[in-house]
Structure formats: structure tokens, C-alpha cells
Design a protein around this motif. Sequence first.
Motif, mmCIF file in Angstrom:
data_model
loop_
_atom_site.group_PDB
_atom_site.id
_atom_site.type_symbol
_atom_site.label_atom_id
_atom_site.label_comp_id
_atom_site.label_asym_id
_atom_site.label_seq_id
_atom_site.Cartn_x
_atom_site.Cartn_y
_atom_site.Cartn_z
ATOM 1 N N ASP A 89 0.930 -1.222 -0.158
ATOM 2 C CA ASP A 89 -0.057 -0.056 -0.199
ATOM 3 C C ASP A 89 0.938 1.399 0.198
ATOM 4 O OD1 ASP A 89 -2.045 1.663 0.253
ATOM 5 O OD2 ASP A 89 -2.575 1.317 2.179
ATOM 6 N N ALA A 90 1.553 1.494 -1.104
ATOM 7 C CA ALA A 90 2.484 2.800 -1.318
ATOM 8 C C ALA A 90 1.954 4.062 -0.847
ATOM 9 C CB ALA A 90 3.245 2.656 -2.485
ATOM 10 N N GLY A 91 0.635 3.930 -1.257
ATOM 11 C CA GLY A 91 -0.091 5.415 -1.406
ATOM 12 C C GLY A 91 -0.776 5.399 0.365
ATOM 13 N N GLY A 92 -0.669 4.503 1.126
ATOM 14 C CA GLY A 92 -1.383 4.558 2.058
ATOM 15 C C GLY A 92 -0.653 4.221 3.390
ATOM 16 N N ALA A 93 -0.826 2.937 3.694
ATOM 17 C CA ALA A 93 -0.159 2.246 5.052
ATOM 18 C C ALA A 93 1.305 2.461 4.783
ATOM 19 C CB ALA A 93 -0.680 0.947 5.352
ATOM 20 N N GLY A 94 1.823 2.454 3.724
ATOM 21 C CA GLY A 94 3.155 2.202 3.430
ATOM 22 C C GLY A 94 4.111 3.557 3.464
ATOM 23 N N TRP A 95 3.249 4.835 3.967
ATOM 24 C CA TRP A 95 3.743 6.277 4.149
ATOM 25 C C TRP A 95 5.181 6.082 5.098
ATOM 26 C CZ3 TRP A 95 4.320 8.452 8.960
ATOM 27 C CH2 TRP A 95 3.616 8.012 10.096
ATOM 28 N N PHE A 96 5.850 6.808 4.634
ATOM 29 C CA PHE A 96 7.235 7.135 5.141
ATOM 30 C C PHE A 96 7.235 7.913 6.588
ATOM 31 C CE2 PHE A 96 10.378 5.454 1.794
ATOM 32 C CZ PHE A 96 9.463 4.302 1.315
ATOM 33 N N PHE A 97 6.896 9.345 6.480
ATOM 34 C CA PHE A 97 7.201 10.229 7.349
ATOM 35 C C PHE A 97 6.243 11.584 7.073
ATOM 36 C CE2 PHE A 97 10.328 11.303 4.431
ATOM 37 C CZ PHE A 97 10.566 12.712 4.512
ATOM 38 N N LYS A 98 6.020 12.199 8.295
ATOM 39 C CA LYS A 98 5.319 13.348 8.301
ATOM 40 C C LYS A 98 5.983 14.752 8.714
ATOM 41 C CE LYS A 98 0.812 11.073 9.082
ATOM 42 N NZ LYS A 98 -0.298 11.076 9.855
ATOM 43 N N ILE A 99 5.866 15.854 7.845
ATOM 44 C CA ILE A 99 6.373 17.154 8.296
ATOM 45 C C ILE A 99 5.530 18.022 8.389
ATOM 46 C CG2 ILE A 99 8.383 16.511 6.891
ATOM 47 C CD1 ILE A 99 7.342 18.477 4.643
ATOM 48 N N THR A 100 5.813 19.175 9.180
ATOM 49 C CA THR A 100 5.185 20.406 9.168
ATOM 50 C C THR A 100 5.754 21.024 7.993
ATOM 51 O OG1 THR A 100 4.884 20.251 11.610
ATOM 52 C CG2 THR A 100 4.490 22.432 10.526
ATOM 53 N N ILE A 101 5.037 21.482 7.144
ATOM 54 C CA ILE A 101 5.509 22.138 5.948
ATOM 55 C C ILE A 101 6.256 23.679 6.238
ATOM 56 C CG2 ILE A 101 4.815 22.947 3.450
ATOM 57 C CD1 ILE A 101 2.809 20.562 3.544
ATOM 58 N N ALA A 102 7.065 23.945 5.736
ATOM 59 C CA ALA A 102 7.838 25.258 6.028
ATOM 60 C C ALA A 102 7.514 26.324 5.171
ATOM 61 C CB ALA A 102 9.414 25.284 5.821
ATOM 62 N N ASP A 103 7.248 25.984 3.840
ATOM 63 C CA ASP A 103 6.826 27.187 2.978
ATOM 64 C C ASP A 103 5.902 26.305 1.886
ATOM 65 O OD1 ASP A 103 6.480 28.788 0.858
ATOM 66 O OD2 ASP A 103 8.565 28.742 0.177
ATOM 67 N N PRO A 104 4.536 26.663 1.933
ATOM 68 C CA PRO A 104 3.617 25.951 1.162
ATOM 69 C C PRO A 104 3.709 26.234 -0.415
ATOM 70 C CG PRO A 104 2.450 26.704 2.912
ATOM 71 C CD PRO A 104 3.874 27.219 3.134
ATOM 72 N N ALA A 105 4.275 27.384 -0.405
ATOM 73 C CA ALA A 105 4.654 27.810 -1.980
ATOM 74 C C ALA A 105 5.507 26.608 -2.846
ATOM 75 C CB ALA A 105 5.346 29.174 -1.850
ATOM 76 N N GLU A 106 6.308 26.049 -2.042
ATOM 77 C CA GLU A 106 7.246 25.170 -2.634
ATOM 78 C C GLU A 106 6.181 23.956 -3.600
ATOM 79 O OE1 GLU A 106 11.066 24.685 0.121
ATOM 80 O OE2 GLU A 106 9.609 23.317 0.226
ATOM 81 N N LEU A 107 4.950 23.818 -2.909
ATOM 82 C CA LEU A 107 4.178 22.817 -3.534
ATOM 83 C C LEU A 107 3.903 23.045 -4.970
ATOM 84 C CD1 LEU A 107 2.043 22.247 -0.362
ATOM 85 C CD2 LEU A 107 3.773 20.853 -1.237
ATOM 86 N N ALA A 108 3.942 24.372 -5.493
ATOM 87 C CA ALA A 108 3.566 24.491 -6.782
ATOM 88 C C ALA A 108 4.598 24.127 -7.984
ATOM 89 C CB ALA A 108 3.642 26.229 -6.880
ATOM 90 N N ALA A 109 5.805 23.895 -7.124
ATOM 91 C CA ALA A 109 6.780 22.947 -8.186
ATOM 92 C C ALA A 109 6.567 21.850 -8.362
ATOM 93 C CB ALA A 109 8.049 23.380 -7.508
ATOM 94 N N LEU A 110 5.464 21.057 -7.729
ATOM 95 C CA LEU A 110 5.282 19.473 -7.637
ATOM 96 C C LEU A 110 4.237 19.432 -8.801
ATOM 97 C CD1 LEU A 110 5.391 18.679 -4.121
ATOM 98 C CD2 LEU A 110 7.160 18.547 -5.419
ATOM 99 N N LEU A 111 4.061 18.114 -9.051
ATOM 100 C CA LEU A 111 3.025 17.471 -10.102
ATOM 101 C C LEU A 111 1.905 17.285 -9.607
ATOM 102 C CD1 LEU A 111 5.421 15.185 -12.124
ATOM 103 C CD2 LEU A 111 4.970 17.606 -12.670
ATOM 104 N N ASP A 112 0.605 17.448 -10.088
ATOM 105 C CA ASP A 112 -0.678 17.029 -9.690
ATOM 106 C C ASP A 112 -0.703 15.498 -10.211
ATOM 107 O OD1 ASP A 112 -1.536 17.393 -12.359
ATOM 108 O OD2 ASP A 112 -2.690 19.035 -11.799
ATOM 109 N N GLY A 113 -1.734 14.906 -9.801
ATOM 110 C CA GLY A 113 -2.052 13.557 -10.365
ATOM 111 C C GLY A 113 -2.118 13.184 -11.898
#
Length: 124
Positions: A89-113
Motif C-alpha cells: 500500500d505505497a500510497g497509504g499504510a506504506g507512508w514514510f514520514f510526516k512534516i510540518t511544511i515550512a513553505d507551502p509555495a514550494e508545492l507549486a513546483a510539484l506535479l498534480d495527479g
Amino acid sequence: MSVHFTREHEWISVDGMVGTIGITDYAQKQLGDVVFVELPEIGASVRQGEQAGVVESVKAASEVYAPASGIVTEVNEGLADSPGLVNEDAGGAGWFFKITIADPAELAALLDGKSYQDYLGTLE
């Protein structure tokens, strides 16, 4: 909640300022049977695009990169005893870690589904 992807096949599920991070189903299939996962320490600072962990399979070891910068707040302790959760379950129970996001603007550089699926189509 939104999910974003990297071209290195990590995902981050964002809920407010909390990001849950793992590797994609595509990545786990490429790796094969996962036998070990090295996770960052709780309290560690991770930076977008930098190595934050390692996943090892019967075939290879691969770095896990942080899709966003932040402070590690939780790690998936279950992976120590059951690294195969990543394959199951790579997208569920197999998650690795959680973070408190420092700069939400960084997410704009990522791909959507959809963009990630389109990207996968270029790899075959």
C-alpha cells in the motif's frame, strides 16, 4: 487534502500545514520487494529535493527525497518490522514520514495527479 508528486516518484499528501510523504506505486513496482526503509529522525529538518531517507529492495537501494521543506514530526514505525507495507500500500499504510511544511509555495513546483500520470507515460 491534496496530493502532489515529484519526478523522482515521491508523493506528499497535504492537510493544512502537515505533509505525509511516501513513494509512489510506480516506484515500489520498479524497486521490487522492499526489505528495509531508513527514515529521518523526528525533529530533523528536511529540504525540498534533498535526500530524507533510503528505501532498499532485493534489487537496489534508492534515495527518498523530500518533496517539500519542513520539520519531521512523525515517522511510520511500522516500516521497521514490516517494510513490505510499501509494496502492499505505497500510497497509504506504506507512508514514510510526516512534516510540518515550512513553505507551502514550494508545492507549486510539484506535479498534480494527472501531470504525474502523463509523466509516467513518457517513461515507458
